[in-house]
Design a protein around this motif. Structure first.
Motif, PDB file in Angstrom:
ATOM      1  N   ALA A   1       0.837  -1.205   0.000  1.00  0.00           N
ATOM      2  CA  ALA A   1       0.000   0.000   0.000  1.00  0.00           C
ATOM      3  C   ALA A   1       0.876   1.263   0.000  1.00  0.00           C
ATOM      4  N   LEU A   2       1.967   1.221   0.760  1.00  0.00           N
ATOM      5  CA  LEU A   2       2.810   2.421   0.885  1.00  0.00           C
ATOM      6  C   LEU A   2       3.640   2.706  -0.374  1.00  0.00           C
ATOM      7  N   MET A   3       4.029   1.668  -1.089  1.00  0.00           N
ATOM      8  CA  MET A   3       4.916   1.858  -2.255  1.00  0.00           C
ATOM      9  C   MET A   3       4.235   2.620  -3.390  1.00  0.00           C
ATOM     10  N   LEU A   4       2.904   2.677  -3.342  1.00  0.00           N
ATOM     11  CA  LEU A   4       2.150   3.232  -4.471  1.00  0.00           C
ATOM     12  C   LEU A   4       2.203   4.753  -4.545  1.00  0.00           C
ATOM     13  N   ASP A   5       2.815   5.368  -3.536  1.00  0.00           N
ATOM     14  CA  ASP A   5       2.958   6.817  -3.519  1.00  0.00           C
ATOM     15  C   ASP A   5       1.599   7.509  -3.562  1.00  0.00           C
ATOM     16  N   ALA A   6       0.620   6.853  -2.932  1.00  0.00           N
ATOM     17  CA  ALA A   6      -0.741   7.410  -2.945  1.00  0.00           C
ATOM     18  C   ALA A   6      -0.812   8.629  -2.025  1.00  0.00           C
ATOM     19  N   ASP A   7      -1.718   9.543  -2.337  1.00  0.00           N
ATOM     20  CA  ASP A   7      -1.876  10.735  -1.500  1.00  0.00           C
ATOM     21  C   ASP A   7      -2.571  10.399  -0.186  1.00  0.00           C
ATOM     22  N   LEU A   8      -3.352   9.330  -0.222  1.00  0.00           N
ATOM     23  CA  LEU A   8      -4.046   8.916   0.991  1.00  0.00           C
ATOM     24  C   LEU A   8      -3.959   7.400   1.128  1.00  0.00           C
ATOM     25  N   ILE A   9      -3.484   6.955   2.279  1.00  0.00           N
ATOM     26  CA  ILE A   9      -3.381   5.508   2.536  1.00  0.00           C
ATOM     27  C   ILE A   9      -4.380   5.162   3.635  1.00  0.00           C
ATOM     28  N   ILE A  10      -5.209   4.190   3.350  1.00  0.00           N
ATOM     29  CA  ILE A  10      -6.279   3.808   4.290  1.00  0.00           C
ATOM     30  C   ILE A  10      -6.006   2.392   4.785  1.00  0.00           C
ATOM     31  N   LEU A  11      -5.807   2.246   6.076  1.00  0.00           N
ATOM     32  CA  LEU A  11      -5.457   0.946   6.646  1.00  0.00           C
ATOM     33  C   LEU A  11      -6.463   0.577   7.732  1.00  0.00           C
ATOM     34  N   ASP A  12      -7.149  -0.556   7.497  1.00  0.00           N
ATOM     35  CA  ASP A  12      -8.137  -1.011   8.477  1.00  0.00           C
ATOM     36  C   ASP A  12      -7.460  -2.016   9.405  1.00  0.00           C
ATOM     37  N   GLU A  13      -7.322  -1.647  10.661  1.00  0.00           N
ATOM     38  CA  GLU A  13      -6.700  -2.513  11.684  1.00  0.00           C
ATOM     39  C   GLU A  13      -5.362  -3.078  11.193  1.00  0.00           C
ATOM     40  N   PRO A  14      -4.380  -2.243  10.926  1.00  0.00           N
ATOM     41  CA  PRO A  14      -3.139  -2.753  10.320  1.00  0.00           C
ATOM     42  C   PRO A  14      -2.347  -3.710  11.202  1.00  0.00           C
ATOM     43  N   THR A  15      -2.510  -3.636  12.524  1.00  0.00           N
ATOM     44  CA  THR A  15      -1.702  -4.523  13.381  1.00  0.00           C
ATOM     45  C   THR A  15      -2.563  -5.560  14.108  1.00  0.00           C
ATOM     46  N   SER A  16      -3.794  -5.688  13.667  1.00  0.00           N
ATOM     47  CA  SER A  16      -4.714  -6.617  14.331  1.00  0.00           C
ATOM     48  C   SER A  16      -4.170  -8.055  14.315  1.00  0.00           C
ATOM     49  N   GLY A  17      -4.114  -8.670  15.475  1.00  0.00           N
ATOM     50  CA  GLY A  17      -3.717 -10.073  15.594  1.00  0.00           C
ATOM     51  C   GLY A  17      -2.224 -10.316  15.479  1.00  0.00           C
ATOM     52  N   LEU A  18      -1.417  -9.261  15.459  1.00  0.00           N
ATOM     53  CA  LEU A  18       0.027  -9.452  15.303  1.00  0.00           C
ATOM     54  C   LEU A  18       0.726  -9.437  16.664  1.00  0.00           C
ATOM     55  N   ASP A  19       1.903 -10.070  16.706  1.00  0.00           N
ATOM     56  CA  ASP A  19       2.650 -10.069  17.964  1.00  0.00           C
ATOM     57  C   ASP A  19       3.340  -8.712  18.164  1.00  0.00           C
ATOM     58  N   VAL A  20       3.961  -8.549  19.314  1.00  0.00           N
ATOM     59  CA  VAL A  20       4.570  -7.267  19.705  1.00  0.00           C
ATOM     60  C   VAL A  20       5.603  -6.808  18.683  1.00  0.00           C
ATOM     61  N   PHE A  21       6.447  -7.771  18.225  1.00  0.00           N
ATOM     62  CA  PHE A  21       7.537  -7.392  17.309  1.00  0.00           C
ATOM     63  C   PHE A  21       6.998  -6.924  15.956  1.00  0.00           C
ATOM     64  N   SER A  22       6.041  -7.672  15.448  1.00  0.00           N
ATOM     65  CA  SER A  22       5.480  -7.310  14.140  1.00  0.00           C
ATOM     66  C   SER A  22       4.742  -5.978  14.227  1.00  0.00           C
ATOM     67  N   SER A  23       3.994  -5.782  15.309  1.00  0.00           N
ATOM     68  CA  SER A  23       3.259  -4.517  15.480  1.00  0.00           C
ATOM     69  C   SER A  23       4.239  -3.347  15.559  1.00  0.00           C
ATOM     70  N   TYR A  24       5.322  -3.558  16.294  1.00  0.00           N
ATOM     71  CA  TYR A  24       6.331  -2.499  16.448  1.00  0.00           C
ATOM     72  C   TYR A  24       6.925  -2.126  15.086  1.00  0.00           C
ATOM     73  N   ARG A  25       7.281  -3.172  14.315  1.00  0.00           N
ATOM     74  CA  ARG A  25       7.874  -2.927  12.984  1.00  0.00           C
ATOM     75  C   ARG A  25       6.912  -2.132  12.103  1.00  0.00           C
ATOM     76  N   ILE A  26       5.637  -2.494  12.161  1.00  0.00           N
ATOM     77  CA  ILE A  26       4.654  -1.828  11.301  1.00  0.00           C
ATOM     78  C   ILE A  26       4.462  -0.379  11.734  1.00  0.00           C
ATOM     79  N   ARG A  27       4.384  -0.144  13.008  1.00  0.00           N
ATOM     80  CA  ARG A  27       4.239   1.255  13.489  1.00  0.00           C
ATOM     81  C   ARG A  27       5.423   2.095  13.027  1.00  0.00           C
ATOM     82  N   LYS A  28       6.615   1.466  13.104  1.00  0.00           N
ATOM     83  CA  LYS A  28       7.829   2.166  12.680  1.00  0.00           C
ATOM     84  C   LYS A  28       7.769   2.488  11.186  1.00  0.00           C
ATOM     85  N   MET A  29       7.300   1.510  10.396  1.00  0.00           N
ATOM     86  CA  MET A  29       7.153   1.700   8.946  1.00  0.00           C
ATOM     87  C   MET A  29       6.248   2.893   8.653  1.00  0.00           C
TER      88      MET A  29
END
Lengths: 413, 245
Positions: free
Chosen positions: B150-178
């Motif tokens: 989703a991020l690579m598309l250089d879109a003006d608006l990125i819409i993410l529904d529950e992007p870290t839902s069901g993920l462990d601490v490490f994966s959630s952290y990485r995604i927030r950082k991204m």
């Protein structure tokens, strides 16, 4: 905008090797197996015939000797040649463990009656109704009896002609009326025996379309409902990809898979018919002309597309596996009926009302294409081809009109 | 109003007898991470689907990137990237092919590789992982790749529904950082929904609280905490939803 979706769909489908191999190879293996089994397995179940000669007499009529022994010998040879086991002169006490398919008894006085000018001779036949071989045995018996009967009639006619001192031709008395058949094509010109076989081949090809519809329908259902279930469809729907490219892209890529599987189905069917016919010395494959192969391939592809075009609006509208499967069954059954009909009737010669009803079903035109081509009616073949193409376009347009992202997202799978 | 990336005014939406949105009004400023929070069934996903052009509201005005819905949805689709909740990958395609597919859709075959390379970089996945079938990925890897897509598309608006839902601490952290790095470097806007109040408080510049199909309150997390006298966003959420009930 078609390229990305076709690129993805083909990759996705072709990597599902196990499913693809099962669909494509199954008919190639199963059809010849069925063909072979229909011949060879029959031979693994030899029938048994008992012939009892209670008469054991002979008589000369018209200078020809007629004997019960001769009839026994003719029957024995005919049954043995067809793979039957033949036992002679067994009493009913001795057959309880044998369970014969047929018992033929020549009763006392059979030859006397057979050679008489005012009596009829009867063979006593006991047929086992529980046996699948008894019908075949009856056919062989009737053939031998018919030949024996003809020989007797000829002897009697000769005898009577001698008595009356009339010069006769035996065949003119026994078969005074015969038919002289000339094979002609639809245009009225003389047709060869090969042409008859080619028409039979065309009917087999039309029937082979019966196997074309199922795999492609399964794939298109999975391509839409499956993508929805795997939660990839919603993201795709929010992209700038035009709706027509999603519909056409999925249809075209699925049709390629349908075509591959359809062709292997047809090849399997040809093997089904070829192996037995080779056994009997008639190679039907030789009547497959390049023109017939081309029109058959086109009919296969258009049948696949027609199946997809019919099922697509339903899949798009319902978004449900169960609904899609139920309607798929209807479409497959409908197609099967038409392709099965093609074996027995010439659709273009059916009475107008049922014919026009049949014309509403796109598969009818796929059959029509093949049948018109084989009788060299190019105009009719073009009409059938055009109708099926226009129907497919109309149905795809309907799918586009019915396409609703909201409905797809919220419908239950 | 033109400085807003998305504007919803008095939007309603019903599904049969169920009313999902009952006059929701919302403004998403440009260049922020906007967090939509609310209890289950509050209308977060419906709101995101409306902004993503997938659902048409029964009434109200919706403007995204200056274009009005539903009339200009095709224009909007070319400038947004949407990742639904639990969105899957194409499991028989490799991770790289998953990126390439979406890159082709948005940019054509000519620029697809270049864009997919950007996605591969954003995902942080190793090359050997990118060339494995996505069906073999862990849930965290699959989610990172989907968000990178989703991020690579250089879109003006990125819409993410529950992007870290069901993920462990490490994966959630990485995604927030991204997500943080992406907005910081690109100046683009992200709207996301989440149940994780700590996550929203940590990465969102702006928060909208939805309950029973209407926006209860919105603003920067610090402002909401001050306004509702909560030490954390979670306390704010509980006090508001509780008051609402």
């Amino acid at each position: 905008m078609l390229y990305p979706i076709i690129w993805k769909e083909l990759r996705d489908m072709l990597r599902d090797i196990r499913t693809l191999a099962a669909i494509a190879l199954m008919p190639l293996i199963m059809m010849p197996l069925m063909g072979m089994s229909s011949i060879y397995v029959q031979n693994l179940q030899p029938g048994t015939v008992i012939i009892n000669d209670n008469d054991q007499s002979s008589c000369v009529i018209g200078g020809v000797k007629i004997s019960s022994e001769e009839l026994v010998n003719s029957l024995t040879i005919a049954f043995l040649n067809s793979g039957f086991k033949v036992l002679h002169n067994l009493s009913s006490d001795n057959i309880s463990n044998i369970s014969p398919d047929l018992i033929v008894t020549i009763p006392h006085g059979f030859i006397k009656n057979a050679t008489s000018l005012n009596a009829t001779a009867y063979l006593e036949v006991s047929e086992n109704v529980a046996s699948s071989k008894s019908q075949e045995a009856i056919g062989i018996l009737n053939s031998v009896v018919s030949e024996f009967s003809h020989k007797l009639s000829a002897s009697k006619v000769l005898y009577l002609s001698e008595l009356a001192s009339v010069k006769i031709e035996v065949d003119a008395i026994l078969s005074p009326v015969k038919t002289a058949v000339t094979l002609v094509g639809p245009s009225g010109r003389r047709a060869s025996y090969e042409e008859t076989l080619r028409i039979a081949m065309a009917k087999i090809l039309a029937f082979s379309l019966i196997f074309v519809t199922t795999p492609s329908i399964a794939y298109i259902t999975d391509s839409i409902v499956g993508e929805k279930e795997r939660k990839t469809f919603e993201a795709l729907l929010a992209t700038p990809l035009p709706r027509w490219s999603i519909i056409i892209g999925k249809t075209l890529s699925t049709s390629v898979i349908g075509l591959i599987t359809g062709m292997t189905d047809a090849a399997g069917l040809l093997l089904f018919f070829t192996l037995p016919s080779l056994t009997y010395g008639v190679n039907m494959i030789q009547y497959l002309t390049p023109q017939l192969i081309f029109i058959h391939s086109l009919a296969v592809y258009l049948s696949v597309l027609a199946s997809l075009a019919i099922i697509l609006p339903i899949v798009i509208r319902s978004g449900s596996y169960r609904v899609a499967q139920a309607f798929s069954l209807i479409v497959i059954s409908l197609a099967s009926i038409i392709f099965f009909l093609a074996l027995y009737i010439d659709i273009d010669k059916v009475e107008p009302l049922p014919r026009y009803l049949l014309y509403f079903i796109p598969f009818t035109h796929a059959v029509g294409m093949i049948e018109a081509t084989v009788v060299s009616n190019a105009t009719l073949a073009i009409i059938h081809t055009s109708v099926i193409i226009l129907t497919i376009i109309a149905l795809l347009y309907l799918s586009l009109k019915l396409f609703s992202e909201e409905r797809i997202i919220y419908s239950k799978t | 109003m033109d400085t807003d990336i998305a504007t919803l005014i008095n939007v309603t939406k019903k599904f049969g007898k169920v009313t999902a949105l009952r006059g929701l009004s919302l403004r998403v400023p440009k260049g922020v991470i906007y967090g939509l929070i609310g209890p289950n069934g509050a209308g977060k996903t419906t709101t995101l689907r409306i902004i993503s052009t997938l659902v048409t509201p029964d009434s109200g005005i919706v403007k995204v990137l200056g274009h009005e819905l539903p009339h200009e949805k095709n224009v909007i689709r070319g400038r947004i990237a949407y990742l639904p909740e639990e969105a899957g990958l194409y499991e028989r395609l490799t991770g790289w092919e998953n990126l390439l597919y979406f890159a082709m859709i948005y940019f054509g075959r000519g620029r697809a590789e270049e864009v997919a390379k950007k996605g591969a970089y954003i995902s942080g996945l190793k090359s050997e992982d990118l060339h494995r079938r996505a069906g073999e990925y862990s849930k965290g890897m699959a989610r990172r790749l989907a968000i990178a897509r989703a991020l690579m598309l250089d879109a003006d608006l990125i819409i993410l529904d529950e992007p870290t839902s069901g993920l462990d601490v490490f994966s959630s952290y990485r995604i927030r950082k991204m997500l943080r790095e992406y907005v910081k470097n690109s100046g683009k806007t992200i709207i996301l929904s989440s149940h994780n109040m700590l996550e929203v408080e940590e990465i969102c510049d702006y928060v909208g609280l939805i309950n029973k199909g209407i926006l209860i309150t919105s603003g920067p997390p610090s402002m909401l905490k001050a306004k509702y006298h909560g030490r954390t966003l979670e306390e704010v959420f509980i006090s508001i939803v509780g008051l609402g009930e």
